[in-house]
Design a protein around this motif. Structure first.
Motif, PDB file in Angstrom:
ATOM      1  N   LEU A 250       0.839  -1.206   0.000  1.00 40.15           N
ATOM      2  CA  LEU A 250       0.000   0.000   0.000  1.00 40.15           C
ATOM      3  C   LEU A 250       0.875   1.258   0.000  1.00 40.15           C
ATOM      4  O   LEU A 250       0.628   2.199  -0.761  1.00 40.15           O
ATOM      5  CB  LEU A 250      -0.929   0.017   1.218  1.00 40.15           C
ATOM      6  CG  LEU A 250      -1.661   1.335   1.457  1.00 40.15           C
ATOM      7  CD1 LEU A 250      -2.703   1.592   0.373  1.00 40.15           C
ATOM      8  CD2 LEU A 250      -2.302   1.374   2.831  1.00 40.15           C
ATOM      9  N   ILE A 251       1.896   1.266   0.852  1.00 41.78           N
ATOM     10  CA  ILE A 251       2.776   2.437   0.958  1.00 41.78           C
ATOM     11  C   ILE A 251       3.448   2.714  -0.399  1.00 41.78           C
ATOM     12  O   ILE A 251       3.513   3.860  -0.854  1.00 41.78           O
ATOM     13  CB  ILE A 251       3.825   2.225   2.090  1.00 41.78           C
ATOM     14  CG1 ILE A 251       3.103   2.187   3.450  1.00 41.78           C
ATOM     15  CG2 ILE A 251       4.884   3.325   2.080  1.00 41.78           C
ATOM     16  CD1 ILE A 251       3.916   1.620   4.598  1.00 41.78           C
ATOM     17  N   GLU A 252       3.856   1.637  -1.075  1.00 39.66           N
ATOM     18  CA  GLU A 252       4.459   1.779  -2.414  1.00 39.66           C
ATOM     19  C   GLU A 252       3.443   2.326  -3.415  1.00 39.66           C
ATOM     20  O   GLU A 252       3.771   3.178  -4.247  1.00 39.66           O
ATOM     21  CB  GLU A 252       5.005   0.429  -2.892  1.00 39.66           C
ATOM     22  CG  GLU A 252       6.281   0.030  -2.164  1.00 39.66           C
ATOM     23  CD  GLU A 252       6.615  -1.448  -2.336  1.00 39.66           C
ATOM     24  OE1 GLU A 252       6.111  -2.079  -3.294  1.00 39.66           O
ATOM     25  OE2 GLU A 252       7.380  -1.985  -1.499  1.00 39.66           O
ATOM     26  N   ALA A 253       2.192   1.847  -3.317  1.00 36.68           N
ATOM     27  CA  ALA A 253       1.135   2.312  -4.237  1.00 36.68           C
ATOM     28  C   ALA A 253       0.818   3.793  -4.002  1.00 36.68           C
ATOM     29  O   ALA A 253       0.580   4.547  -4.951  1.00 36.68           O
ATOM     30  CB  ALA A 253      -0.122   1.460  -4.069  1.00 36.68           C
ATOM     31  N   ILE A 254       0.836   4.229  -2.742  1.00 37.03           N
ATOM     32  CA  ILE A 254       0.601   5.648  -2.420  1.00 37.03           C
ATOM     33  C   ILE A 254       1.713   6.501  -3.053  1.00 37.03           C
ATOM     34  O   ILE A 254       1.438   7.550  -3.643  1.00 37.03           O
ATOM     35  CB  ILE A 254       0.526   5.870  -0.885  1.00 37.03           C
ATOM     36  CG1 ILE A 254      -0.758   5.260  -0.311  1.00 37.03           C
ATOM     37  CG2 ILE A 254       0.600   7.375  -0.537  1.00 37.03           C
ATOM     38  CD1 ILE A 254      -0.835   5.248   1.221  1.00 37.03           C
ATOM     39  N   GLN A 255       2.942   6.011  -2.944  1.00 36.52           N
ATOM     40  CA  GLN A 255       4.077   6.752  -3.523  1.00 36.52           C
ATOM     41  C   GLN A 255       3.989   6.800  -5.051  1.00 36.52           C
ATOM     42  O   GLN A 255       4.350   7.791  -5.675  1.00 36.52           O
ATOM     43  CB  GLN A 255       5.399   6.123  -3.061  1.00 36.52           C
ATOM     44  CG  GLN A 255       5.687   6.434  -1.592  1.00 36.52           C
ATOM     45  CD  GLN A 255       6.655   5.454  -0.936  1.00 36.52           C
ATOM     46  OE1 GLN A 255       7.047   4.454  -1.528  1.00 36.52           O
ATOM     47  NE2 GLN A 255       7.034   5.735   0.303  1.00 36.52           N
TER      48      GLN A 255
ATOM     49  N   ARG B 294      -0.139   9.239   8.270  1.00 34.35           N
ATOM     50  CA  ARG B 294       1.289   9.563   8.131  1.00 34.35           C
ATOM     51  C   ARG B 294       1.692   9.659   6.658  1.00 34.35           C
ATOM     52  O   ARG B 294       2.558  10.438   6.285  1.00 34.35           O
ATOM     53  CB  ARG B 294       2.147   8.448   8.751  1.00 34.35           C
ATOM     54  CG  ARG B 294       2.164   8.453  10.237  1.00 34.35           C
ATOM     55  CD  ARG B 294       3.138   7.362  10.670  1.00 34.35           C
ATOM     56  NE  ARG B 294       2.862   6.966  12.032  1.00 34.35           N
ATOM     57  CZ  ARG B 294       3.418   5.902  12.611  1.00 34.35           C
ATOM     58  NH1 ARG B 294       4.270   5.156  11.935  1.00 34.35           N
ATOM     59  NH2 ARG B 294       3.130   5.599  13.849  1.00 34.35           N
ATOM     60  N   TYR B 295       1.055   8.810   5.858  1.00 31.76           N
ATOM     61  CA  TYR B 295       1.390   8.755   4.427  1.00 31.76           C
ATOM     62  C   TYR B 295       0.436   9.597   3.589  1.00 31.76           C
ATOM     63  O   TYR B 295       0.674   9.822   2.410  1.00 31.76           O
ATOM     64  CB  TYR B 295       1.370   7.288   3.943  1.00 31.76           C
ATOM     65  CG  TYR B 295       2.361   6.456   4.709  1.00 31.76           C
ATOM     66  CD1 TYR B 295       3.693   6.390   4.312  1.00 31.76           C
ATOM     67  CD2 TYR B 295       1.978   5.783   5.874  1.00 31.76           C
ATOM     68  CE1 TYR B 295       4.622   5.664   5.039  1.00 31.76           C
ATOM     69  CE2 TYR B 295       2.898   5.051   6.608  1.00 31.76           C
ATOM     70  CZ  TYR B 295       4.227   4.997   6.188  1.00 31.76           C
ATOM     71  OH  TYR B 295       5.142   4.289   6.923  1.00 31.76           O
ATOM     72  N   MET B 296      -0.675  10.026   4.222  1.00 31.79           N
ATOM     73  CA  MET B 296      -1.709  10.812   3.540  1.00 31.79           C
ATOM     74  C   MET B 296      -2.020  12.034   4.397  1.00 31.79           C
ATOM     75  O   MET B 296      -3.049  12.069   5.090  1.00 31.79           O
ATOM     76  CB  MET B 296      -2.986   9.962   3.383  1.00 31.79           C
ATOM     77  CG  MET B 296      -2.876   8.830   2.395  1.00 31.79           C
ATOM     78  SD  MET B 296      -2.798   9.415   0.693  1.00 31.79           S
ATOM     79  CE  MET B 296      -4.256  10.416   0.572  1.00 31.79           C
ATOM     80  N   PRO B 297      -1.161  13.040   4.407  1.00 27.11           N
ATOM     81  CA  PRO B 297      -1.396  14.188   5.305  1.00 27.11           C
ATOM     82  C   PRO B 297      -2.503  15.115   4.774  1.00 27.11           C
ATOM     83  O   PRO B 297      -2.242  16.146   4.192  1.00 27.11           O
ATOM     84  CB  PRO B 297      -0.030  14.886   5.328  1.00 27.11           C
ATOM     85  CG  PRO B 297       0.635  14.475   4.055  1.00 27.11           C
ATOM     86  CD  PRO B 297       0.056  13.173   3.617  1.00 27.11           C
ATOM     87  N   VAL B 298      -3.753  14.695   4.953  1.00 24.89           N
ATOM     88  CA  VAL B 298      -4.899  15.476   4.452  1.00 24.89           C
ATOM     89  C   VAL B 298      -5.466  16.361   5.567  1.00 24.89           C
ATOM     90  O   VAL B 298      -5.256  16.095   6.753  1.00 24.89           O
ATOM     91  CB  VAL B 298      -6.017  14.546   3.920  1.00 24.89           C
ATOM     92  CG1 VAL B 298      -5.561  13.821   2.660  1.00 24.89           C
ATOM     93  CG2 VAL B 298      -6.456  13.521   4.978  1.00 24.89           C
TER      94      VAL B 298
END
Length: 313
Positions: free
Chosen positions: A195-200, A284-288
């Motif tokens: 998931l973290i890789e897909a977000i990046q 943390r990975y999506m600072p919205v």
């Protein structure tokens, strides 16, 4: 589009949902809906079993649902079972017994199918815009993540790290201990690498949460603001700062204190702490600035297929 009445049953690991709808030329009308905390995963999910007590609760609820469906003279029934049943060694046996004893045929869907239906439900709610969003649905058994727009899905995946599993593995003390939260976060970091890789890769700019925990978090937020949710509204915004405030509250209270929080419901009181830890991890990975909360999820995804004339789901 096929018109007429239909019944949708979402047999989640924690909650069973019933939705009775009437499909017409312009869309659909909700005739009735109900949710019951069956806790199908309780006492067995970590051993890949459906515990006898959990099966008893499931049968009781499905008989109740079938009576309501028969009362509305509905013969189109679409029932879905997810993580708890698809991973249980005695899952097939349970499905067959339900078919024989109650007359409900259950579709045991894969994590990928589940993610797709959740996406279609979120899309039907009007939560999506032209931007790329990360969508998440926290179930009791699995958590689905989808990256996409209202037009396309770019990436989707189901992870078997749902609320009941996290509860069994990490939430031993009440209130939860800081070190239990740390262990849970380390576990998420290990399990959610894809998931973290897909977000990046896809760089989503918005975060959308589907039903369940997100419904309850928005209920708590609205209560704290002394506001009411409007009937017929399917999309809500939860400012991230308010989520953080609620999360701090949840982490420092025990079960009976959490039940006193305005907007909390007994059905969510056990899993909401670990589910919120997972949301905090994703932020943390999506600072919205705000989380968009869709009241629609899997069962409404099935409705959207009926609206499109796809009777096979």
């Amino acid at each position: 589009m096929s018109t007429g009445k239909a019944a949708l049953i979402d047999m989640g690991t924690n909650t069973f949902h019933l939705l009775l709808v009437e499909i017409n030329e312009v869309g659909f009308k909700t005739l009735y809906k109900e949710k019951i905390a069956v806790k199908l995963g309780k006492g067995g999910i970590s051993q890949n079993q459906l515990a006898p007590e959990a099966q008893k609760r499931a049968f009781h609820t499905l008989r109740h649902f079938k009576n309501l469906i028969d009362g509305e003279q509905i013969d189109q029934i679409f029932a879905f079972a997810t993580s708890a049943v698809r991973n249980a060694e005695n899952g097939a046996e349970f499905v067959e017994k339900v078919r024989k004893d109650i007359g409900i045929h259950i579709n045991v869907i894969s994590g990928e199918q589940e993610a797709q239906l959740i996406y279609e439900g979120i899309n039907l709610s009007g939560s999506l815009n032209g931007h790329t969003n990360l969508m998440m649905d926290i179930g009791g058994g699995s958590v689905e993540f989808i990256i996409g727009t209202s037009q396309d899905v770019f990436w989707k995946r189901s992870f078997e790290i749902g609320g009941q599993r996290l509860l069994d593995a990490f939430h031993y003390h009440d209130p939860i201990l800081p070190e239990e939260v740390e262990k849970l976060e380390a576990y998420c970091l290990e399990k959610l690498q894809p998931l973290i890789e897909a977000i990046q890769l896809y760089k989503p700019t918005g975060l959308v949460g589907a039903s369940g925990t997100f419904d309850t978090l928005t209920d708590i937020y609205f209560e704290s603001m002394l506001q009411c949710k409007l009937t017929g509204q399917h999309v809500f915004e939860l400012p991230t700062a308010d989520f953080e405030r609620i999360f701090e509250l949840l982490k420092t209270k025990n079960r009976s204190q959490r039940l006193q929080i305005p907007g909390m419901i007994p059905m969510r009181v056990d899993m909401i702490v670990v589910a919120s830890c997972l949301i905090e991890f994703i932020l943390r990975y999506m600072p919205v600035e705000a989380i968009v909360c869709s009241h629609y999820s899997l069962k409404e995804g099935a409705v959207s297929r009926l609206l499109a004339g796809q009777v096979t789901i």
